[in-house]
Design an enzyme around this catalytic site. Sequence first.
Site, PDB file in Angstrom:
ATOM      1  N   HIS A  59       0.847  -1.196   0.000  1.00  0.00           N
ATOM      2  CA  HIS A  59       0.000   0.000   0.000  1.00  0.00           C
ATOM      3  C   HIS A  59       0.880   1.242   0.000  1.00  0.00           C
ATOM      4  O   HIS A  59       2.096   1.162   0.174  1.00  0.00           O
ATOM      5  CB  HIS A  59      -0.991   0.000   1.172  1.00  0.00           C
ATOM      6  CG  HIS A  59      -0.377   0.089   2.536  1.00  0.00           C
ATOM      7  ND1 HIS A  59       0.403  -0.904   3.064  1.00  0.00           N
ATOM      8  CD2 HIS A  59      -0.439   1.057   3.489  1.00  0.00           C
ATOM      9  CE1 HIS A  59       0.789  -0.568   4.290  1.00  0.00           C
ATOM     10  NE2 HIS A  59       0.300   0.616   4.563  1.00  0.00           N
ATOM     11  N   HIS A  61       1.335   3.986   1.859  1.00  0.00           N
ATOM     12  CA  HIS A  61       1.850   4.765   2.989  1.00  0.00           C
ATOM     13  C   HIS A  61       3.378   4.866   2.949  1.00  0.00           C
ATOM     14  O   HIS A  61       4.065   3.889   2.651  1.00  0.00           O
ATOM     15  CB  HIS A  61       1.383   4.159   4.309  1.00  0.00           C
ATOM     16  CG  HIS A  61      -0.061   4.431   4.611  1.00  0.00           C
ATOM     17  ND1 HIS A  61      -0.765   3.775   5.597  1.00  0.00           N
ATOM     18  CD2 HIS A  61      -0.938   5.300   4.051  1.00  0.00           C
ATOM     19  CE1 HIS A  61      -2.006   4.214   5.629  1.00  0.00           C
ATOM     20  NE2 HIS A  61      -2.139   5.145   4.699  1.00  0.00           N
ATOM     21  N   ASP A  63       5.727   4.838   5.048  1.00  0.00           N
ATOM     22  CA  ASP A  63       6.554   3.922   5.838  1.00  0.00           C
ATOM     23  C   ASP A  63       6.636   2.536   5.203  1.00  0.00           C
ATOM     24  O   ASP A  63       7.347   1.654   5.700  1.00  0.00           O
ATOM     25  CB  ASP A  63       6.069   3.835   7.293  1.00  0.00           C
ATOM     26  CG  ASP A  63       4.658   3.307   7.432  1.00  0.00           C
ATOM     27  OD1 ASP A  63       3.805   3.601   6.570  1.00  0.00           O
ATOM     28  OD2 ASP A  63       4.387   2.582   8.419  1.00  0.00           O
ATOM     29  N   HIS A  64       5.940   2.346   4.071  1.00  0.00           N
ATOM     30  CA  HIS A  64       6.036   1.109   3.309  1.00  0.00           C
ATOM     31  C   HIS A  64       6.612   1.323   1.904  1.00  0.00           C
ATOM     32  O   HIS A  64       6.927   0.352   1.220  1.00  0.00           O
ATOM     33  CB  HIS A  64       4.664   0.442   3.193  1.00  0.00           C
ATOM     34  CG  HIS A  64       4.147  -0.059   4.504  1.00  0.00           C
ATOM     35  ND1 HIS A  64       4.121  -1.392   4.840  1.00  0.00           N
ATOM     36  CD2 HIS A  64       3.669   0.612   5.581  1.00  0.00           C
ATOM     37  CE1 HIS A  64       3.628  -1.530   6.069  1.00  0.00           C
ATOM     38  NE2 HIS A  64       3.361  -0.324   6.531  1.00  0.00           N
ATOM     39  N   HIS A 116      -7.664  -0.454   5.357  1.00  0.00           N
ATOM     40  CA  HIS A 116      -6.595   0.407   5.874  1.00  0.00           C
ATOM     41  C   HIS A 116      -6.300   1.497   4.845  1.00  0.00           C
ATOM     42  O   HIS A 116      -6.246   2.684   5.181  1.00  0.00           O
ATOM     43  CB  HIS A 116      -5.362  -0.437   6.149  1.00  0.00           C
ATOM     44  CG  HIS A 116      -4.215   0.333   6.742  1.00  0.00           C
ATOM     45  ND1 HIS A 116      -4.253   0.860   8.017  1.00  0.00           N
ATOM     46  CD2 HIS A 116      -2.986   0.647   6.241  1.00  0.00           C
ATOM     47  CE1 HIS A 116      -3.113   1.478   8.273  1.00  0.00           C
ATOM     48  NE2 HIS A 116      -2.321   1.364   7.207  1.00  0.00           N
ATOM     49  N   ASP A 135      -0.399  -3.835   6.360  1.00  0.00           N
ATOM     50  CA  ASP A 135      -1.034  -3.279   7.558  1.00  0.00           C
ATOM     51  C   ASP A 135      -2.503  -3.682   7.661  1.00  0.00           C
ATOM     52  O   ASP A 135      -3.343  -2.896   8.118  1.00  0.00           O
ATOM     53  CB  ASP A 135      -0.917  -1.751   7.548  1.00  0.00           C
ATOM     54  CG  ASP A 135       0.480  -1.265   7.907  1.00  0.00           C
ATOM     55  OD1 ASP A 135       1.359  -2.117   8.168  1.00  0.00           O
ATOM     56  OD2 ASP A 135       0.694  -0.041   7.925  1.00  0.00           O
ATOM     57  N   HIS A 173       4.452  -4.393  11.018  1.00  0.00           N
ATOM     58  CA  HIS A 173       4.836  -3.666  12.234  1.00  0.00           C
ATOM     59  C   HIS A 173       4.983  -4.610  13.417  1.00  0.00           C
ATOM     60  O   HIS A 173       4.332  -5.661  13.482  1.00  0.00           O
ATOM     61  CB  HIS A 173       3.772  -2.615  12.592  1.00  0.00           C
ATOM     62  CG  HIS A 173       3.722  -1.450  11.663  1.00  0.00           C
ATOM     63  ND1 HIS A 173       4.488  -0.313  11.832  1.00  0.00           N
ATOM     64  CD2 HIS A 173       2.978  -1.234  10.550  1.00  0.00           C
ATOM     65  CE1 HIS A 173       4.213   0.545  10.855  1.00  0.00           C
ATOM     66  NE2 HIS A 173       3.297   0.009  10.063  1.00  0.00           N
TER      67      HIS A 173
END
Length: 245
Positions: A59, A61, A63-64, A116, A135, A173
């Site tokens: 996805h 985001h 942080d990915h 999400h 996530d 995570h």
Amino acid sequence: MAASSLGIVRVPVLADNYAWLVHDPASGETVAIDPGEAQPLLDAAAERGWSIGQVWTTHWHPDHTGGNAAMKAAGARITGPAAEAAKIPTLDTMVGEGDTVRLGRHVASVLHVPGHTAGHVAFHFAEAGAIFTGDTLFAMGCGRLFEGDAAQMFANMRRYAALPDDTQVYCGHEYTQSNGRFARVAEPDNAAIAARMAEVDAMRARGEATIPTSIGLERATNPFLRADTADELARLRAEKDAFRG
């Protein structure tokens, strides 16, 4: 073909993210999954004599995806959700529900698992018994509903729950301890949750990671995977969002 037929390496990145290296020994090919930053994965691959030829993104985001550009500059092709292509400008290949991706002789199915984010996907190596859930499914938890609703996440949980118990779950995570504290409140009479949390607390005290988990373990201890209805999941998600335990 068991998960042991793939080399899977957990690589901590950023604050509490896990990115993953997946290596096929037969072909020598390696994919990086959800690189929130590039250098830790490049270093981990180099230590093993591996070369990262692909990146798979669950996805959009940051942080990915934060390492995608550097990975691409180093020669990797970037694959990710077609529904989020506008938010992932590094994509070379766009995928969605029903598509497949390959790592050597291993084939992973792409599952569309929204909630999400709207276009979130998971990558499932059915024969190897491994799934990368980003996530969506966490150990004893699920992702926040930023771009979707509880009905979508409930449908995702049903899909995950239908997988074989020994399927290994690689999520994005290290949230297990905080998720477990909520799970104990959500299901105070669940002995499996109490037993698991004793183990998780001991592992974290030793500085150990708690991921991967398994579908069987989640079926026994994850309130979100165990929810009977979308309304129940919605209630749990709202309670978890407000939980400060």
